[in-house]
Design an enzyme around this catalytic site. Structure first.
Site, short mmCIF file in Angstrom:
data_model
loop_
_atom_site.label_atom_id
_atom_site.label_comp_id
_atom_site.label_asym_id
_atom_site.label_seq_id
_atom_site.Cartn_x
_atom_site.Cartn_y
_atom_site.Cartn_z
N HIS A 95 0.81 -1.21 0.00
CA HIS A 95 0.00 0.00 0.00
C HIS A 95 0.85 1.26 0.00
O HIS A 95 0.38 2.32 -0.41
CB HIS A 95 -0.96 -0.01 1.18
CG HIS A 95 -2.11 -0.95 1.00
ND1 HIS A 95 -3.36 -0.73 1.54
CD2 HIS A 95 -2.21 -2.12 0.31
CE1 HIS A 95 -4.17 -1.71 1.20
NE2 HIS A 95 -3.49 -2.57 0.46
N HIS A 138 -1.83 -12.63 -1.85
CA HIS A 138 -2.88 -13.32 -1.11
C HIS A 138 -2.52 -14.76 -0.78
O HIS A 138 -3.36 -15.53 -0.32
CB HIS A 138 -4.20 -13.25 -1.88
CG HIS A 138 -4.78 -11.88 -1.90
ND1 HIS A 138 -5.94 -11.56 -2.57
CD2 HIS A 138 -4.34 -10.71 -1.34
CE1 HIS A 138 -6.19 -10.27 -2.42
NE2 HIS A 138 -5.23 -9.73 -1.68
#
Length: 743
Positions: free
Chosen positions: A101, A263
């Site tokens: 991020h 993920h």
């Protein structure tokens, strides 16, 4: 109307100076919100840097014991803290998200965002909904930052921690380059038009995302994991994924690798109702000390944590690299369900409980996925890539390693800026490589001789200045792309851009190429001159002539040493993102631009890392030199085109001129106040220097009786800054927003 704006029933001051008025002091911006702001040109002043303007972060980083830092980070990974316990006893997933991020705000359209500067520490990024709980990740790293101090920036620490997190869970990363100096104040960027979190006013037509943005909703990094606006449709979500990842310079192959690789680790958090969550860091109480999203749901931490509201674990080994993401994605069928927080997610149908609980070793769960995860299976383009990775796990690992490296380094610019022993040796096309110099550079005598030959080619001052500017002004201080070094103006797409006047450009390049061939074929001592240097030198020679023709002798600085890029190492599609939609310095503006022309000028100056005085002097000079795109006469307030003079400012400020709007909304006609005869034509970019009070103050300096010589010398200095903006080989690039002009 809310309490902050106040109800103006009595017709008084619109800011409401009454008993119920807010304590905030009104700013000029409150009074005149539509006025042109120059704030971006004043950002990141050395005065805001506690280390001072002369601080050399590169030197500090190069003295860092990087192995010791990495060893300390490995310890942090499994040192679970009671105030924010680690899922599965390992902070790897949290730190991967933090690094992702930090870097994932990058957008290829203007090169802004990205990991450089450590902007995740500041508003608004530190308080975006998508960054919930990353305040905890940064606090977990404070002992590391505190220990290594100025030698290790927050910006580098974020990315390095993400790498170490991956390595500590058994993944081999591609490499790491340091060198990201911290900034000390928020970046004033356009993140979207919305005034509420998760607003989506950024769309027009049939879901056409605003051209300047990279995420689907305010406060998200990319897409809504529940699907478009919370609609759990994997195929529709794939459309959003493809658009947003492309705006981050990722293709479909890289996108699949990134999503699946990220993920493979960790989990999402949605243990309870989001209404239990307190305000974000910037809205929190002073006693919270910069921590936000405090939860009143049970303990609020560990098994009770709420972050995204989703409660998903993808892998049977969430703290170890594996191919379980793809195995689970394809081995199970999926049915829609909701998290304990009420968010849309998917659970494997009729599946055994094979997923570990993050805190109770005696509990198991069924595999779960996000709507955006299922996009990798049900989108017709992503599906074959995903299936290929399922069947080729080693290729998947390599693809993720490379995509992760690109994600975390995309905004760093040329590899010459990468620091440290972990920089990979492999050359990558997205780094816009330029060959290292392998020959002596030209000397002063050569420079003087080449200038004479260039001026003897028969091109006008305007021609040579225009080509040099077109080559150099692609530079973006945001991601350090573009610029004159490499002379990529010779290649597609730049050679074909309408703004660059392709027929003239081809002629100039051909003649300069002949000079280059003659020189390189006859020079002694192995000396060579590049086309990149010749293009810039031609502009410098033209400016010196233009100044001399106006009665001022000035030596325009020129530093040789640029090299020529190779066409096979130039990604034309990637460089298309640098195409100017507006360039106020050349009085060019395409109606498709989402900014007003004068705003686009300031935006361009910001990317070139220019101050307001530098922007002002360059616009005035480019006008009188006749460097407008397409040969436009707008703003050419002189009868001596090609002479470097302060005529632009003198005539702009002359009260004999009266300006009237024309049928073209961005164009104006000047009239003599007495005779009513036409004088000049102008654009909004030209007239803003007489309209906006700060810019008028700058223009007055150069329009005074004693302003001409100062103007010429300041123009030469600002010109040199633009020409050398991308020169990583001669010191710091032009990432400062001002430089000292002449007294």
């Amino acid at each position: 109307m809310n309490a902050e704006s106040g109800e103006n029933a009595g017709g008084g001051c619109p800011l409401g100076h009454g008993a119920g008025a807010p304590r905030k002091r009104p700013s000029n911006r409150d009074w005149w919100p539509e006025a042109l702001s120059l704030t971006s040109l004043n950002q990141h002043s050395p005065r805001s840097n506690p280390y001072g303007g002369d601080f050399d972060y590169a030197a500090e980083f190069n003295s860092l014991d990087l192995d010791a830092v990495i060893a300390d980070l490995h310890k942090v990974m499994t040192d679970s803290q009671d105030w924010w316990p680690a899922d599965f006893g390992h902070y790897g997933g949290l730190f991967i998200r933090m690094a992702w991020h930090s870097a994932g705000t990058y957008r290829i359209t203007d090169g802004r965002g990205g990991a450089g500067g450590g902007q995740q520490r500041f508003a608004p990024l530190n308080s975006w909904p998508d960054n919930a709980s990353l305040d905890k990740a940064r606090r977990l790293l404070w002992p590391i930052k505190q220990k290594y101090g100025r030698k290790l920036s927050w910006a580098d620490l974020f990315v390095l921690t993400g790498n170490v997190a991956l390595e500590s869970m058994g993944f081999k990363t591609f490499g790491f380059g340091g060198g990201r100096a911290d900034t000390w104040e928020p970046e004033e960027l356009f993140w979207g038009p919305e005034g509420t979190w998760l607003g989506d006013e950024r769309y027009s037509g049939e879901r056409q995302l605003h051209p300047g943005l990279g995420a689907v909703q305010m406060g998200l990094i990319y897409v809504n994991p529940e699907g478009p606006n919370g609609n759990p449709d994997p195929k529709a979500a794939a459309v959003d994924i493809r658009e947003t990842f492309a705006r981050m310079a990722m293709n479909d192959y890289e996108t699949v690798a990134l999503i699946a690789g990220g993920h493979t680790f960790g989990k999402t958090h949605g243990a309870g109702d989001p209404s239990f969550i307190g305000p974000e860091p910037e809205g929190a109480l002073i006693e919270d000390q910069g921590l936000g999203w405090r939860s009143k749901f049970q303990t609020g931490i560990g098994p009770d944590a709420i972050t995204s509201g989703l409660e998903v674990i993808w892998s049977q080994t969430p703290v170890k690299w594996s191919n379980y993401f793809f195995e689970n994605l394809f081995n199970f069928e999926w049915e829609l369900t909701k998290s304990p927080a009420g968010a849309h997610q998917w659970v494997a149908k009729d599946a055994p409980e094979i997923i570990p609980d993050p805190f109770d070793p005696n509990k198991k769960r069924k595999p779960t996925m996000l709507t955006t995860d299922l996009s990798l299976r049900f989108d017709p383009i992503y599906e074959p890539i995903s299936r290929h990775f399922l069947e080729n796990p080693d290729e998947f690992a390599d693809a993720f390693a490379r995509a992760w490296f690109k994600l975390t380094h995309r905004d760093m610019g040329p590899i010459a800026r990468y620091l440290g022993p972990l920089v990979p040796k492999e050359q990558l096309i997205w780094q816009d490589p330029i060959p290292e110099r392998d020959h002596p550079v030209i000397d002063d005598a050569d420079i003087a001789s080449l200038k004479q030959k260039i001026l003897g080619l028969g091109f006008s001052v305007s021609d040579l200045v225009s080509v040099a500017w077109a080559s150099a002004a692609t530079y973006r201080g945001s991601d350090k792309r573009g610029g004159a070094n490499g002379a990529r103006i010779r290649f597609a797409p730049q050679k074909d851009w309408e703004i660059n006047n392709p027929p003239l450009l081809a002629q100039v390049l051909q003649k300069l190429g002949e000079i280059q061939s003659d020189f390189n074929g006859s020079a002694t001592g192995g000396k060579k001159v590049s086309m990149a240097d010749l293009i810039v030198l031609a502009g410098c020679a033209a400016i010196e002539k233009a100044a001399q023709d106006g009665g001022v002798n000035v030596a325009v600085p020129f530093t040789p040493g640029r090299m020529d890029a190779l066409e096979e190492w130039t990604d034309a599609q990637s460089f298309e993102a640098l195409r100017p939609v507006a360039d106020g310095f050349r009085n060019y503006y395409h109606e498709s631009h989402f900014m007003a022309p004068e705003e686009a000028l300031v935006d361009k100056a910001h990317l070139l890392r220019l101050s307001a005085p530098e922007m002002t002097v360059l616009v005035g000079g480019m006008r009188v030199l006749g460097a407008n795109a397409g040969g436009s006469q707008d703003g050419v307030f002189t009868h001596r085109v090609g002479v470097l003079s302060n005529d632009f400012f003198v005539n702009l400020l002359d009260m004999k001129n009266e300006w009237t709007a024309t049928e073209h909304k961005n164009r104006f006609q000047g009239l003599d106040r007495k005779t009513r005869q036409p004088t000049w034509t102008a654009t909004r970019v030209d007239l803003i220097f007489g309209s906006q009070s700060e810019l008028r103050a700058q223009a007055e300096v150069y329009g005074m009786a004693d302003g001409n010589e100062k103007f010429v010398r300041d123009f030469a200095k600002a010109w040199d800054k633009v020409m050398n903006a991308d020169r990583m080989d001669i010191g710091k690039p032009a990432d400062q927003f001002s430089q000292k002009l002449s007294a």
